[in-house]
Design an enzyme around this catalytic site. Structure first.
Site, PDB file in Angstrom:
ATOM      1  N   ALA A   1      16.333  63.223  15.255  1.00 47.73           N
ATOM      2  CA  ALA A   1      15.672  64.400  14.684  1.00 47.73           C
ATOM      3  C   ALA A   1      14.822  65.091  15.742  1.00 47.73           C
ATOM      4  O   ALA A   1      14.223  64.430  16.596  1.00 47.73           O
ATOM      5  CB  ALA A   1      14.791  63.968  13.524  1.00 47.73           C
TER       6      ALA A   1
ATOM      7  N   GLY B   1      18.384  59.780  14.021  1.00 45.68           N
ATOM      8  CA  GLY B   1      19.515  60.547  13.511  1.00 45.68           C
ATOM      9  C   GLY B   1      20.703  60.588  14.460  1.00 45.68           C
ATOM     10  O   GLY B   1      21.853  60.723  14.021  1.00 45.68           O
TER      11      GLY B   1
ATOM     12  N   GLU C   1      22.468  57.561  13.651  1.00 46.84           N
ATOM     13  CA  GLU C   1      23.026  57.708  12.291  1.00 46.84           C
ATOM     14  C   GLU C   1      24.279  58.589  12.303  1.00 46.84           C
ATOM     15  O   GLU C   1      25.224  58.346  11.558  1.00 46.84           O
ATOM     16  CB  GLU C   1      21.958  58.272  11.348  1.00 46.84           C
ATOM     17  CG  GLU C   1      20.859  57.248  11.030  1.00 46.84           C
ATOM     18  CD  GLU C   1      19.698  57.831  10.248  1.00 46.84           C
ATOM     19  OE1 GLU C   1      19.145  58.863  10.697  1.00 46.84           O
ATOM     20  OE2 GLU C   1      19.319  57.271   9.202  1.00 46.84           O
TER      21      GLU C   1
ATOM     22  N   GLU D   1      12.650  54.917  13.721  1.00 49.38           N
ATOM     23  CA  GLU D   1      11.795  55.692  12.807  1.00 49.38           C
ATOM     24  C   GLU D   1      10.503  54.996  12.406  1.00 49.38           C
ATOM     25  O   GLU D   1       9.459  55.638  12.269  1.00 49.38           O
ATOM     26  CB  GLU D   1      12.590  56.081  11.550  1.00 49.38           C
ATOM     27  CG  GLU D   1      13.600  57.197  11.770  1.00 49.38           C
ATOM     28  CD  GLU D   1      14.961  56.707  12.214  1.00 49.38           C
ATOM     29  OE1 GLU D   1      15.066  55.556  12.700  1.00 49.38           O
ATOM     30  OE2 GLU D   1      15.931  57.469  12.084  1.00 49.38           O
TER      31      GLU D   1
HETATM   32  N1  COA Z   1      13.035  65.751  19.596  1.00 46.35           N
HETATM   33  C1  COA Z   1      12.671  66.803  20.355  1.00 46.35           C
HETATM   34  N2  COA Z   1      12.634  66.780  21.694  1.00 46.35           N
HETATM   35  C2  COA Z   1      12.970  65.631  22.295  1.00 46.35           C
HETATM   36  C3  COA Z   1      13.370  64.480  21.579  1.00 46.35           C
HETATM   37  C4  COA Z   1      13.400  64.577  20.163  1.00 46.35           C
HETATM   38  N3  COA Z   1      13.792  63.543  19.375  1.00 46.35           N
HETATM   39  N4  COA Z   1      13.652  63.482  22.458  1.00 46.35           N
HETATM   40  C5  COA Z   1      13.429  64.005  23.682  1.00 46.35           C
HETATM   41  N5  COA Z   1      13.026  65.283  23.583  1.00 46.35           N
HETATM   42  C6  COA Z   1      12.638  66.201  24.661  1.00 46.35           C
HETATM   43  C7  COA Z   1      11.395  65.729  25.375  1.00 46.35           C
HETATM   44  O1  COA Z   1      10.234  66.085  24.665  1.00 46.35           O
HETATM   45  C8  COA Z   1      11.537  66.434  26.709  1.00 46.35           C
HETATM   46  O2  COA Z   1      11.142  67.771  26.563  1.00 46.35           O
HETATM   47  P1  COA Z   1      10.318  68.535  27.749  1.00 46.35           P
HETATM   48  O3  COA Z   1      11.271  68.544  28.909  1.00 46.35           O
HETATM   49  O4  COA Z   1      10.065  69.880  27.175  1.00 46.35           O
HETATM   50  O5  COA Z   1       9.106  67.710  27.991  1.00 46.35           O
HETATM   51  C9  COA Z   1      13.038  66.399  26.947  1.00 46.35           C
HETATM   52  O6  COA Z   1      13.650  66.198  25.673  1.00 46.35           O
HETATM   53  C10 COA Z   1      13.454  65.266  27.834  1.00 46.35           C
HETATM   54  O7  COA Z   1      12.921  64.068  27.301  1.00 46.35           O
HETATM   55  P2  COA Z   1      12.542  62.819  28.225  1.00 46.35           P
HETATM   56  O8  COA Z   1      11.900  61.785  27.370  1.00 46.35           O
HETATM   57  O9  COA Z   1      11.775  63.290  29.411  1.00 46.35           O
HETATM   58  O10 COA Z   1      14.001  62.401  28.705  1.00 46.35           O
HETATM   59  P3  COA Z   1      14.545  60.994  29.183  1.00 46.35           P
HETATM   60  O11 COA Z   1      15.929  61.239  29.642  1.00 46.35           O
HETATM   61  O12 COA Z   1      13.589  60.342  30.114  1.00 46.35           O
HETATM   62  O13 COA Z   1      14.591  60.065  27.845  1.00 46.35           O
HETATM   63  C11 COA Z   1      15.148  59.580  25.562  1.00 46.35           C
HETATM   64  C12 COA Z   1      15.488  60.391  26.811  1.00 46.35           C
HETATM   65  C13 COA Z   1      16.104  59.987  24.467  1.00 46.35           C
HETATM   66  C14 COA Z   1      15.307  58.082  25.879  1.00 46.35           C
HETATM   67  C15 COA Z   1      13.670  59.838  25.150  1.00 46.35           C
HETATM   68  O14 COA Z   1      13.446  61.245  25.169  1.00 46.35           O
HETATM   69  C16 COA Z   1      13.295  59.342  23.792  1.00 46.35           C
HETATM   70  O15 COA Z   1      13.059  58.151  23.634  1.00 46.35           O
HETATM   71  N6  COA Z   1      13.215  60.235  22.771  1.00 46.35           N
HETATM   72  C17 COA Z   1      12.788  59.881  21.427  1.00 46.35           C
HETATM   73  C18 COA Z   1      13.887  59.206  20.683  1.00 46.35           C
HETATM   74  C19 COA Z   1      13.475  58.794  19.283  1.00 46.35           C
HETATM   75  O16 COA Z   1      12.696  57.876  19.083  1.00 46.35           O
HETATM   76  N7  COA Z   1      14.045  59.465  18.284  1.00 46.35           N
HETATM   77  C20 COA Z   1      13.816  59.134  16.906  1.00 46.35           C
HETATM   78  C21 COA Z   1      13.921  60.342  16.063  1.00 46.35           C
HETATM   79  S1  COA Z   1      13.577  59.917  14.386  1.00 46.35           S
END
Ligand code: COA
Length: 260
Positions: A66, A111, A114, A134
């Site tokens: 999400a 998501g 999912e 989550e």
């Molecule tokens: N929603 C919105 N933006 C997101 C996002 C999300 N779920 N996940 C990552 N982004 C954005 C970051 O905020 C960042 O934005 P910015 O460049 O404007 O700061 C960009 O994507 C890159 O993220 P970053 O964390 O620097 O990339 P990464 O390659 O080092 O790591 C992930 C990627 C996916 C491992 C990490 O972003 C992450 O753990 N995200 C959250 C995942 C999560 O827990 N999702 C659950 C949703 S219910």
């Protein structure tokens, strides 16, 4: 016209779909979810389809789940449409009758995982991580995660992942049957082509009927499941492809299936 989905329809009945927000790690925003829902609805009953592949742009993530930045600005009472949009999109994806494959070019959380769970097969790139994170965000999976994951990997392992919001490695995901294969990045495309070549030897109607049978039978007892299997079998029995399959076997040649 899709803004956040790249859709490539090929002549051989294959549709490639790419989640195209690499700068946000392909997070599922409201707009993307609406596009995903519409595309899923369009593909659901398309009888010319053999395979739908969904992947993510970039090499960091299949999907980070999400869109948490979008959600941050939404009050609790206004969240309903956002939660519904992601749930509806993913559930619609699970209704596509042709074989669906998540070609996971990177990690998937919430998501994003999912969505992959709503596909028939999952091929994951080496080094990626998966998780339903989550509970670490003060919410819980709301787009099928608590329903589909236990069915796939069993209650204990699913609870370990869901209740602790644990991120697991690609290798672990393979060991517990969450993904069908883990491949190095440079072999992702080749893995998909080899699956396609394998699928070319399978009759499309049979694949659909078998998919329906497996899915419906999982939800009922054995006796009812056997009845469902019989009904699904029936749909292949009078097909041209059944005749073609038998003829090709007798003649020692490769079958040419028409999907009729
Ligand atoms: N929603 C919105 N933006 C997101 C996002 C999300 N779920 N996940 C990552 N982004 C954005 C970051 O905020 C960042 O934005 P910015 O460049 O404007 O700061 C960009 O994507 C890159 O993220 P970053 O964390 O620097 O990339 P990464 O390659 O080092 O790591 C992930 C990627 C996916 C491992 C990490 O972003 C992450 O753990 N995200 C959250 C995942 C999560 O827990 N999702 C659950 C949703 S219910």
């Amino acid at each position: 016209m899709s803004e956040f989905l790249q859709v490539d329809r090929r002549d051989d009945g294959v549709v490639w779909v790419t989640l195209n927000r690499p700068e946000a790690r392909n997070a599922l925003s409201m707009a993307l979810n609406l596009e995903l829902y519409d595309l899923g609805a369009e593909l659901e009953g398309d009888s010319d389809l053999r395979l739908v592949v969904i992947t993510g742009a970039g090499d960091k993530a299949f999907s980070a789940g999400a869109d948490l930045k979008e959600r941050k600005g939404v009050s609790a009472s206004e969240t309903g449409p956002y939660v519904n949009a992601i749930g509806n999109a993913i559930n619609q994806w699970s209704k596509i009758r042709a074989l669906t494959v998540a070609l996971m070019n990177g990690s998937a959380f919430g998501g994003g995982l999912e969505l992959a769970l709503a596909c028939d097969l999952r091929i994951l790139v080496e080094g990626a991580e998966l998780g339903l994170t989550e509970v670490r965000l003060g919410i819980m999976p709301g787009a099928g995660g608590t329903v589909r994951l236990p069915r796939l990997i069993g209650e204990a392992r699913a609870k370990e992942m869901i209740l602790l919001g644990r991120r697991i490695s690609a290798q672990r995901a393979y060991e517990i049957g969450l993904v069908n294969a883990v491949v190095p990045r440079e072999r992702l495309a080749a893995e998909m082509e080899s699956l396609l070549a394998e699928l070319a030897g399978c009759a499309p109607l049979s694949v659909r009927a078998a998919k329906t049978s497996v899915e419906r039978a999982l939800e009922v007892g054995v006796e009812e499941g056997l009845t469902i299997e019989g009904q699904c079998y029936e749909t292949t029995l009078y097909s041209d492809d059944r005749n073609e399959g038998l003829a090709a076997f007798a003649e020692g040649r490769k079958p040419q299936y028409s999907g009729r």
